[in-house]
Design a protein around this motif. Structure first.
Motif, PDB file in Angstrom:
ATOM      1  N   ILE A  45       0.146   2.197  -4.054  1.00 13.09           N
ATOM      2  CA  ILE A  45       1.433   1.704  -3.550  1.00 13.09           C
ATOM      3  C   ILE A  45       1.364   0.193  -3.338  1.00 13.09           C
ATOM      4  CG2 ILE A  45       2.950   1.708  -1.531  1.00 13.09           C
ATOM      5  CD1 ILE A  45       2.474   4.734  -1.340  1.00 13.09           C
ATOM      6  N   ILE A  60       6.811   4.602  -6.073  1.00 15.43           N
ATOM      7  CA  ILE A  60       6.372   4.415  -4.691  1.00 15.43           C
ATOM      8  C   ILE A  60       6.864   5.568  -3.826  1.00 15.43           C
ATOM      9  CG2 ILE A  60       6.701   2.994  -2.626  1.00 15.43           C
ATOM     10  CD1 ILE A  60       6.557   0.524  -4.463  1.00 15.43           C
ATOM     11  N   GLU A  64       4.563   8.121  -1.733  1.00 14.68           N
ATOM     12  CA  GLU A  64       4.732   8.264  -0.286  1.00 14.68           C
ATOM     13  C   GLU A  64       4.935   9.715   0.110  1.00 14.68           C
ATOM     14  OE1 GLU A  64       7.898   5.454   0.376  1.00 14.68           O
ATOM     15  OE2 GLU A  64       6.488   3.857   0.919  1.00 14.68           O
TER      16      GLU A  64
END
Length: 85
Positions: A45, A60, A64
């Motif tokens: 990330i 991303i 996450e």
């Protein structure tokens, strides 16, 4: 283009001494493995945040979510970090 022989070629092979007949050894190994995966995703990330590609935000977001799932797994199975400090 040929496929790599080892699908995880970017990570060196390491020998792990896990004793499956010992519950704590397995728990420790799983904790270490999942924590390492979380760290790798967090580093990815960080690199992606510096990249100017069209789909960076989607990637991303996916990473996450993966991190959240892995951390939830650790907590739900009582493998979270508090147990090991």
């Amino acid at each position: 283009m040929d496929k790599p022989i080892y699908p995880h070629h970017e990570y060196p092979f390491t020998v792990r001494n896990v004793r499956l007949d010992h519950h704590d050894s397995v728990r420790s190994h799983v904790h270490q493995q999942v924590s390492t995966e979380v760290e790798r995703l967090e580093r990815r990330i960080e690199v992606l945040r510096l990249t100017k590609a069209p789909h960076v935000a989607v990637m991303i977001s996916a990473y996450e979510r993966m991190i959240d799932h892995k951390k939830s797994f650790l907590q739900n199975c009582d493998l979270d970090e508090r147990r090991y400090y």
